[in-house]
Design a protein around this motif. Sequence first.
Motif, mmCIF file in Angstrom:
data_model
loop_
_atom_site.group_PDB
_atom_site.id
_atom_site.type_symbol
_atom_site.label_atom_id
_atom_site.label_comp_id
_atom_site.label_asym_id
_atom_site.label_seq_id
_atom_site.Cartn_x
_atom_site.Cartn_y
_atom_site.Cartn_z
ATOM 1 N N GLN A 48 6.582 0.671 -39.271
ATOM 2 C CA GLN A 48 5.436 1.162 -38.944
ATOM 3 C C GLN A 48 5.435 2.744 -39.642
ATOM 4 O O GLN A 48 4.212 3.390 -39.728
ATOM 5 C CB GLN A 48 5.164 0.997 -37.485
ATOM 6 C CG GLN A 48 5.090 -0.252 -37.137
ATOM 7 C CD GLN A 48 4.702 -0.338 -35.609
ATOM 8 O OE1 GLN A 48 4.845 0.349 -34.793
ATOM 9 N NE2 GLN A 48 4.361 -1.696 -35.160
ATOM 10 N N ASN A 108 9.206 -3.980 -43.011
ATOM 11 C CA ASN A 108 7.810 -3.831 -42.935
ATOM 12 C C ASN A 108 7.604 -2.583 -41.624
ATOM 13 O O ASN A 108 7.136 -2.660 -40.711
ATOM 14 C CB ASN A 108 6.856 -4.907 -42.514
ATOM 15 C CG ASN A 108 6.888 -5.740 -43.919
ATOM 16 O OD1 ASN A 108 6.205 -5.825 -44.663
ATOM 17 N ND2 ASN A 108 7.893 -6.851 -43.381
ATOM 18 N N HIS A 126 12.339 -8.495 -40.467
ATOM 19 C CA HIS A 126 10.723 -8.015 -40.837
ATOM 20 C C HIS A 126 10.304 -6.646 -40.391
ATOM 21 O O HIS A 126 9.741 -6.017 -41.380
ATOM 22 C CB HIS A 126 9.977 -9.033 -39.854
ATOM 23 C CG HIS A 126 8.172 -8.772 -40.015
ATOM 24 N ND1 HIS A 126 7.632 -9.029 -41.262
ATOM 25 C CD2 HIS A 126 7.395 -8.164 -39.189
ATOM 26 C CE1 HIS A 126 6.461 -8.703 -41.318
ATOM 27 N NE2 HIS A 126 6.066 -8.122 -39.945
ATOM 28 N N HIS A 127 10.980 -6.243 -39.466
ATOM 29 C CA HIS A 127 10.812 -4.833 -38.976
ATOM 30 C C HIS A 127 11.517 -3.836 -40.049
ATOM 31 O O HIS A 127 11.011 -2.723 -40.158
ATOM 32 C CB HIS A 127 11.170 -4.558 -37.560
ATOM 33 C CG HIS A 127 10.519 -5.136 -36.546
ATOM 34 N ND1 HIS A 127 9.221 -5.500 -36.632
ATOM 35 C CD2 HIS A 127 10.876 -5.769 -35.351
ATOM 36 C CE1 HIS A 127 8.783 -6.316 -35.667
ATOM 37 N NE2 HIS A 127 9.676 -6.389 -34.923
#
Length: 544
Positions: free
Chosen positions: A291, A289, A285-286
């Motif tokens: 930051q 997605n 997921h990181h």
Amino acid sequence: MSITTKFVFITGGVLSSLGKGVASSSLAHLLKMCHFEVDMLKIDPYINIDPGTLSPFEHGEVFVTADGSETDLDIGHYERFLNKDFSKENNFTTGQIYLSVIEQERQGQYLGKTIQVIPHIVEEIKERILKLGQGKDFLIVEVGGTVGDIEGMVYLEAIRELKNALGSKQVANIHVTLVPYIATSQELKTKPTQHSIIELRRLGVSANIILARCSQDLGADLKAKIASSCDVPVQNVIQAKDAPSIYACPANYLQEGLLDALFKHFNMEAQLDHRQFDLWAGLVHHILNPQRTLKIAFVGKYVHLSESYKSFLESMVCVGAHLKVRVEPVLINSEEFELQEGESETQLKERVARTLQSVDGLLVPGGFGSRGIEGMINAITYARESKKPFFGVCLGAQVMVIEFARHVLGLKGAHSSEFDTNAPHKVIDLLESQANTTHKGSSMRLGTHKISLKEGSLIAKTYNALEVYERHRHRYTINPDYLESYAKHGLEVVGQSFDHSQNLTEAMALKDHPFFLGVQYHPEFTSRLIAPNPLFKAFVQACM
């Protein structure tokens, strides 16, 4: 002898680079999360003994295992997905098979028989497969190349014989094939898959599961068509759609029913460890997605083919998953940073600065040969003077030392004896242990060696240890005659090892710089998604 191991053979059809290595790793990862004991094997049909003497342009990265074996880059995938070390037993080539059989024949072990592909070569292959599978629940065997290649036929014969000997409930054949999308007609075509399965059958092997690589959803009708024409249950046609990250593939295959199909074939049941699955899913997921995004320049010799730096690039993905950033690699051919016709030194320096000022960090990876070295030196000069985070690995560390010797110590003509045997200052020189080496294959300083780190140094704090074990692949080393001079100007030794009665410099770092580090070893070989190598994490954090 009773054999309880389940053998899963993964073959490929239509064309190469379909992702058999990722498919094999993903399946092994899922089986491991079901708490099975899983091992893996990559079979390479080429006649080289190992890929160690192959050009990176020819074969991509040479992966080095902990025991010092030069192996196929897919072993890197295996280690990153399963978070475990593999060895020389997990990769063999046709060259190794023939060499072994010929050596046995020379020793008289065949009692005067005529040596033939069948049975002797095939038996050697089968013996190696069975030996590796001993005591394991599953052995995943990836066969390199494509069905129909003349080099791979002997392996398909070995698979056929093993299935006959062990029974269909102990052997499964997964065939990875392509279902291409034809843009002009806006449809997926199954004919390449059908022809690939026909060729597989012609050689005596039937696919139990088809892993269909595609860029669009197959749909129920196409799955049924493939199942009917290829003689497999429709639930055994597994869609392998292009994924945004290779680390998303295990979850995709699980959702598509790969484990269910395999367990039904073997008439068994198992439960997935959802705690482990969720941990992996969180990291994926990181990746998908992030930051924020970082740009890190890779200034190297083999940037035309990213496969040459596979472990470096994947290390950045693995670190990014933990730091919630996406590292965007900017691949730069180091020759571009060398003097062009009619260009002055000042113009060159300005051009390098313009190119690199927009990146967050600079990495110079490993390599061999003199091509592009001056461009690497110019890039490192910029990183040192502009305080840009810099990380040099193997050759990158050696070039870092050359740059410092020339531009800080003022040692005109400082170089590596690999590139200039007449250099007035051989700041990089041949290892003593390599002085009498004549054979090129598997003769470098290879594998895991213990490294002592300087107490209080950034690298020791990064590892949170004073001793670490890392993998190596080099013939040349940093000449100790100049270390005192480097230290007086701020470039100090922060890692050392002892090898063949010789103290070797393993890591050097520049004081009063955010991150300026060179290591002789290869931390990219021990970086996994679950556990990234600490040096890559520290480097990316510095770039942040």
